[in-house]
Write a protein that holds these residues in place. Structure first.
Motif: not given
Length: 207
Positions: A136-143, A153-155
């Protein structure tokens, strides 16, 4: 298109062996045409005390599970949400095995849903590490946090979208990669393509 109807799901468990351990938390979201249409999140009473290690990892305590949902009811609700959708999980080999053995124990059957493992895609496309939080960090996804089922699940759903934006994830349907230095999973769906893989590492400069 298969991605128009997916269920992203995750289990937290009492341990690693899907035949003998139990689910203590589950979460799932059903996504149709990019919109969350239903979801489910519950703690599940495993009928046994937790080890200190599991409480340390998940933050879940025995007291939290005393009045938690019965596993039979929980899995019935989960399967009602999943129906025949494409299942998505990070390290799907783990969650699919727990789903299979729980269904075997509770209903004497298994599932035949297609699936995608975002961990398999991650190992193919990026360098180590590949934990959900790392990806998630690599792809800029907030978790919000890890090792609680709903957050995972949301991540995972957001990560799937990011991976698909990069390149279609459909070639990975029903494919499970396992690290070649370890044994393959003891159980996978009969229609799964299982293959050995290995982590890729960033090249280090030689000083």
């Amino acid at each position: 298109m298969m991605l128009n109807d997916i269920t992203v799901f995750d289990f937290e468990t009492t341990g690693l062996d899907p035949r003998t351990e139990r689910v203590i938390e589950m979460a799932a979201i059903r996504v149709i045409n990019g919109q969350i249409v239903s979801g489910f999140h519950t703690l599940v009473n495993p009928g046994r005390p937790l080890t200190p290690k599991i409480t340390e990892i998940t933050g879940i305590t025995d007291d939290m599970l005393t009045d938690a949902m019965d596993e039979n009811i929980a899995f019935r609700i989960l399967r009602n949400i999943m129906k025949d959708s494409l299942l998505v999980a990070h390290n799907a080999a783990f969650d699919l095995q727990f789903l299979h053995w729980a269904m075997q124990r509770l209903a004497g059957k298994t599932f035949d849903n297609p699936f995608i493992d975002t961990l398999t895609i991650s190992r193919e496309r990026t360098t180590y590490p590949h934990k959900l939080t790392d990806m998630c960090s690599k792809y800029g996804v907030e978790m919000e946090g890890a090792h609680r089922a709903l957050n995972d699940v949301e991540g995972c759903w957001k990560l799937l979208n990011a991976l698909n934006d990069q390149a279609s994830v459909l070639p990975f349907v029903n494919k499970l990669g396992y690290l070649k230095k370890y044994d393959p999973p003891e159980w996978v769906p009969a229609y799964a393509t299982l293959f050995p893989t290995q982590n890729k590492y960033e090249a280090r400069e030689v000083v």
